[in-house]
Design a protein around this motif. Sequence first.
Motif, mmCIF file in Angstrom:
data_model
loop_
_atom_site.group_PDB
_atom_site.id
_atom_site.type_symbol
_atom_site.label_atom_id
_atom_site.label_comp_id
_atom_site.label_asym_id
_atom_site.label_seq_id
_atom_site.Cartn_x
_atom_site.Cartn_y
_atom_site.Cartn_z
ATOM 1 N N THR A 64 87.617 64.659 84.194
ATOM 2 C CA THR A 64 86.294 64.344 83.648
ATOM 3 C C THR A 64 86.158 64.896 82.236
ATOM 4 O O THR A 64 86.559 66.028 81.960
ATOM 5 C CB THR A 64 85.187 64.948 84.530
ATOM 6 O OG1 THR A 64 85.328 64.432 85.863
ATOM 7 C CG2 THR A 64 83.803 64.605 83.991
ATOM 8 N N ILE A 65 85.579 64.092 81.349
ATOM 9 C CA ILE A 65 85.187 64.559 80.020
ATOM 10 C C ILE A 65 83.739 65.039 80.120
ATOM 11 O O ILE A 65 82.869 64.314 80.618
ATOM 12 C CB ILE A 65 85.288 63.432 78.978
ATOM 13 C CG1 ILE A 65 86.735 62.973 78.814
ATOM 14 C CG2 ILE A 65 84.720 63.888 77.632
ATOM 15 C CD1 ILE A 65 87.634 63.896 78.068
ATOM 16 N N THR A 71 77.850 68.661 80.970
ATOM 17 C CA THR A 71 77.304 67.377 81.406
ATOM 18 C C THR A 71 78.404 66.316 81.370
ATOM 19 O O THR A 71 79.010 66.092 80.314
ATOM 20 C CB THR A 71 76.152 66.938 80.487
ATOM 21 O OG1 THR A 71 75.140 67.961 80.485
ATOM 22 C CG2 THR A 71 75.557 65.617 80.971
ATOM 23 N N PRO A 72 78.697 65.676 82.499
ATOM 24 C CA PRO A 72 79.787 64.692 82.521
ATOM 25 C C PRO A 72 79.496 63.497 81.612
ATOM 26 O O PRO A 72 78.374 62.976 81.588
ATOM 27 C CB PRO A 72 79.846 64.261 83.990
ATOM 28 C CG PRO A 72 79.144 65.345 84.748
ATOM 29 C CD PRO A 72 78.092 65.864 83.824
ATOM 30 N N ILE A 73 80.511 63.089 80.877
ATOM 31 C CA ILE A 73 80.405 61.906 80.022
ATOM 32 C C ILE A 73 81.092 60.714 80.683
ATOM 33 O O ILE A 73 80.548 59.617 80.738
ATOM 34 C CB ILE A 73 81.032 62.158 78.637
ATOM 35 C CG1 ILE A 73 80.341 63.334 77.950
ATOM 36 C CG2 ILE A 73 80.961 60.900 77.764
ATOM 37 C CD1 ILE A 73 78.884 63.123 77.665
ATOM 38 N N ASP A 74 82.298 60.935 81.238
ATOM 39 C CA ASP A 74 83.036 59.846 81.878
ATOM 40 C C ASP A 74 84.220 60.404 82.656
ATOM 41 O O ASP A 74 84.735 61.487 82.339
ATOM 42 C CB ASP A 74 83.548 58.857 80.814
ATOM 43 C CG ASP A 74 84.036 57.547 81.412
ATOM 44 O OD1 ASP A 74 83.666 57.248 82.566
ATOM 45 O OD2 ASP A 74 84.785 56.827 80.725
ATOM 46 N N ASP A 75 84.626 59.679 83.676
ATOM 47 C CA ASP A 75 85.881 59.978 84.363
ATOM 48 C C ASP A 75 86.999 59.231 83.643
ATOM 49 O O ASP A 75 86.893 58.013 83.437
ATOM 50 C CB ASP A 75 85.809 59.528 85.826
ATOM 51 C CG ASP A 75 84.851 60.379 86.644
ATOM 52 O OD1 ASP A 75 84.592 61.520 86.224
ATOM 53 O OD2 ASP A 75 84.351 59.901 87.680
ATOM 54 N N VAL A 76 88.051 59.957 83.292
ATOM 55 C CA VAL A 76 89.075 59.388 82.427
ATOM 56 C C VAL A 76 90.483 59.696 82.949
ATOM 57 O O VAL A 76 90.659 60.519 83.854
ATOM 58 C CB VAL A 76 88.946 59.948 80.987
ATOM 59 C CG1 VAL A 76 87.582 59.638 80.399
ATOM 60 C CG2 VAL A 76 89.232 61.445 80.963
ATOM 61 N N VAL A 77 91.465 59.049 82.338
ATOM 62 C CA VAL A 77 92.873 59.378 82.549
ATOM 63 C C VAL A 77 93.446 59.811 81.208
ATOM 64 O O VAL A 77 93.313 59.100 80.198
ATOM 65 C CB VAL A 77 93.672 58.178 83.100
ATOM 66 C CG1 VAL A 77 95.172 58.509 83.154
ATOM 67 C CG2 VAL A 77 93.171 57.797 84.484
ATOM 68 N N VAL A 78 94.053 60.988 81.183
ATOM 69 C CA VAL A 78 94.626 61.538 79.954
ATOM 70 C C VAL A 78 96.149 61.520 80.061
ATOM 71 O O VAL A 78 96.714 61.979 81.051
ATOM 72 C CB VAL A 78 94.122 62.973 79.714
ATOM 73 C CG1 VAL A 78 94.919 63.643 78.602
ATOM 74 C CG2 VAL A 78 92.641 62.957 79.369
ATOM 75 N N THR A 79 96.797 60.983 79.035
ATOM 76 C CA THR A 79 98.261 60.939 78.980
ATOM 77 C C THR A 79 98.743 61.919 77.927
ATOM 78 O O THR A 79 98.215 61.940 76.807
ATOM 79 C CB THR A 79 98.752 59.523 78.644
ATOM 80 O OG1 THR A 79 98.103 58.576 79.501
ATOM 81 C CG2 THR A 79 100.256 59.415 78.846
ATOM 82 N N LEU A 80 99.752 62.697 78.291
ATOM 83 C CA LEU A 80 100.209 63.808 77.455
ATOM 84 C C LEU A 80 101.615 63.533 76.913
ATOM 85 O O LEU A 80 102.520 63.183 77.667
ATOM 86 C CB LEU A 80 100.210 65.101 78.283
ATOM 87 C CG LEU A 80 100.680 66.386 77.596
ATOM 88 C CD1 LEU A 80 99.724 66.769 76.481
ATOM 89 C CD2 LEU A 80 100.776 67.504 78.634
#
Length: 396
Positions: A64-65, A71-80
Amino acid sequence: MELKQNKPIPEDTICAISTAPGMGGIAVIRISGTNAIIITDRIFHTANKKKLSEAKPNTAHYGTIADENETPIDDVVVTLFIAPHSFTGEDTVEISCHGSIYIQQQIISLLLRAGCRLAQPGEFTRRAFTNGKLDLSQAEAVADLIASTSAASHRLAMQQMRGGFSRELIQLREKLLTFASLVELELDFSEEEVEFADREKLTDLASEIERVIKRLSDSFTLGNAIKNGVPTAIIGETNAGKSTLLNRLVKEDKAIVSDIHGTTRDVIEDTVVLQGITFRFIDTGIRETHDAIENMGIERTFQKLDQAHIVIWLIDATGSTQDIEKIAGRVLPHCTDKRLIVAFNKIDKIGSATQQQLTDLYKRLTREKPNTSFIFLSASHDQNIDVLEKQLTDTI
């Protein structure tokens, strides 16, 4: 936390939205630079509370961002991606979020407050070049790949981005260095009876270098034409059926069709993709007239003709051979270095004897001009249009 020190050139950390502007299903935000991982950790929280700085390279993480107030902004997928194994050669993070414009703006604002700055246009590619991930020709190919609108332009960009053009230049450079060193050696010992280089081999090497340079120069011209659309002029007298042919080729009523002479007074252009190649058709007209406005259009015709790579000379097959020979004196001198296709239109209105007469006339008019072909067609009846399209694509 200690940062990795394996980046070739440390720079500040930049961020930008990598996907097209606007709203969509998914948007991608890219962060690249020395502190890309640390900054992302400040706003991104995984379900297992694990930090990205502790994660393995080339992995994707769901979480989550959230803003400074959690305060949550969005559920995301992060690639590293860990340097140097990334597009830019730096530590890079890509955030895949929902495509809401509001969400994109909020995440960018959080990143800016956390220590990023907005990337300048083309800065990710510039960093890839600076860090040795791409050379200049490959960096240019990235923009061409993004802008490709046909299979041919896509194929050229992919080949260049993968180093095809770069390898050619490297080989050319080696040949030039070899040639220069041999010439300098001969000049240094020119007064002595010592021959370091075989004169015949030196001449062959110079000829080979010249051939390579010419081929590369020609490939640039062709590649540029494919990228922007191969300029193809449809030229001929009024009422020969040029506008009808243009409409058939582009599959829509782009030009006005009329029996009135001079209906098309200006140059009309449109593009169409044939077998993965973009052609930029130019509909023009030629005839003797005292109309000042129409004469301006005819003058533009010859200007466009000089810019074309392919010329389709459309001839009304029902007209007189004398008129064809007369117009040939104006058209052919402009087609010396171009691919010329002579198209006899309105085949549905003539017989086999006239076809043979026109075939003989074509051979006589073009006997000293290579790189030509001819075709009989009927634009109004859609006859042999597919054969003309094949001639166009075979040319490229």
